[in-house]
Design a protein around this motif. Structure first.
Motif, PDB file in Angstrom:
ATOM      1  N   ASN A  12       0.801  -1.228   0.000  1.00 45.26           N
ATOM      2  CA  ASN A  12       0.000   0.000   0.000  1.00 45.26           C
ATOM      3  C   ASN A  12       0.831   1.275   0.000  1.00 45.26           C
ATOM      4  N   ASN A  13       2.162   1.122   0.034  1.00 45.63           N
ATOM      5  CA  ASN A  13       3.054   2.286   0.068  1.00 45.63           C
ATOM      6  C   ASN A  13       2.722   3.201   1.243  1.00 45.63           C
TER       7      ASN A  13
ATOM      8  N   LEU B 150      -7.948  -1.394   3.555  1.00 47.09           N
ATOM      9  CA  LEU B 150      -7.200  -0.162   3.765  1.00 47.09           C
ATOM     10  C   LEU B 150      -7.635   0.905   2.778  1.00 47.09           C
ATOM     11  N   LEU B 151      -7.577   2.143   3.208  1.00 44.68           N
ATOM     12  CA  LEU B 151      -7.949   3.261   2.342  1.00 44.68           C
ATOM     13  C   LEU B 151      -6.720   3.874   1.701  1.00 44.68           C
TER      14      LEU B 151
ATOM     15  N   GLY C 159      -8.898   8.578  -0.265  1.00 47.18           N
ATOM     16  CA  GLY C 159     -10.134   8.200   0.399  1.00 47.18           C
ATOM     17  C   GLY C 159     -10.909   7.107  -0.292  1.00 47.18           C
ATOM     18  N   SER C 160     -10.457   6.635  -1.450  1.00 40.78           N
ATOM     19  CA  SER C 160     -11.153   5.545  -2.129  1.00 40.78           C
ATOM     20  C   SER C 160     -10.630   4.207  -1.642  1.00 40.78           C
ATOM     21  N   GLU C 161     -11.425   3.151  -1.875  1.00 33.75           N
ATOM     22  CA  GLU C 161     -10.992   1.825  -1.448  1.00 33.75           C
ATOM     23  C   GLU C 161      -9.789   1.389  -2.284  1.00 33.75           C
ATOM     24  N   ALA C 162      -8.814   0.790  -1.616  1.00 33.74           N
ATOM     25  CA  ALA C 162      -7.655   0.252  -2.328  1.00 33.74           C
ATOM     26  C   ALA C 162      -8.102  -0.928  -3.164  1.00 33.74           C
ATOM     27  N   SER C 163      -7.472  -1.088  -4.311  1.00 32.90           N
ATOM     28  CA  SER C 163      -7.825  -2.203  -5.199  1.00 32.90           C
ATOM     29  C   SER C 163      -6.769  -3.287  -5.135  1.00 32.90           C
TER      30      SER C 163
END
Length: 199
Positions: free
Chosen positions: A27-28, A190-191, A195-199
């Motif tokens: 997720n960096n 995780l976001l 603010g968008s959902e992680a893919s």
């Protein structure tokens, strides 16, 4: 930009540090682990002292408040406030009732706003002595896991709809297939910074 504290909790030798690093890399998001053992030894703290507990708790309160107040960037923690309460009781720095009282104060003060806790548990097949730190003697015991689960259940019982706070349970089966499956599930929770959902 959304501030968020992502906390990996769990008993010693449950694989949480490894999973926290994998989630951080994917997720960096920076991973932070407080050098508790270093400072515990440098400051010559006593394991059973209330002073040791307050030293550990102070760091957690500071991070939680900074996160609540929107000062922190998203960050992943390897151990957090639940660890402090668990080890406070295990090391006889505080008793269980004091720990519950502190947990209630943390929640009622809104310090869990924008926090996600990933509770990692599982039976590590490697039972060898890791020679990791002062507390190796607690590896592969059930006391720590039992306390984590009591605190988590207390939160769920008393504050089932607490806003902006979530607890997720992750059973680490210590095989790459299940780790990848669960890791993708965690990363979906995780976001991202926008603010968008992680893919």
């Amino acid at each position: 930009m959304i501030n968020m504290l992502i906390i990996f909790e769990g008993a010693r030798n449950s694989g949480k540090t490894y999973l926290a690093q994998r989630a951080s890399d994917h997720n960096n998001i920076p991973l932070y682990k407080f050098e508790f053992v270093k400072w515990f030894n440098e400051l010559k703290l006593e394991d059973t002292s209330k002073e040791s507990h307050l030293f550990a708790l102070g760091k957690e309160l500071q991070l939680l408040q900074a996160n609540r107040d929107g000062i922190l960037q998203p960050i992943i923690l390897d151990r957090g406030f639940l660890t402090v309460l668990v080890w406070g009781v295990l090391s006889k720095r505080i008793d269980f009732e004091e720990a519950i009282d502190e947990l209630n104060k943390i929640i009622s003060s809104g310090l869990l706003k924008n926090c996600k806790v990933f509770y990692v548990h599982g039976d590590n097949p490697n039972k060898s002595n890791r020679n990791k730190d002062n507390w190796d003697f607690r590896d592969n015991t059930s006391d720590e896991k039992t306390l984590y689960e009591k605190y988590i259940q207390h939160i769920l019982d008393c504050y089932p709809s607490y806003d902006d706070f979530s607890i997720y349970s992750f059973e680490n089966k210590f095989d790459e297939t299940s780790i990848i499956t669960e890791l993708w599930y965690m990363c979906g929770i995780l976001l991202t910074l926008d603010g968008s959902e992680a893919s």
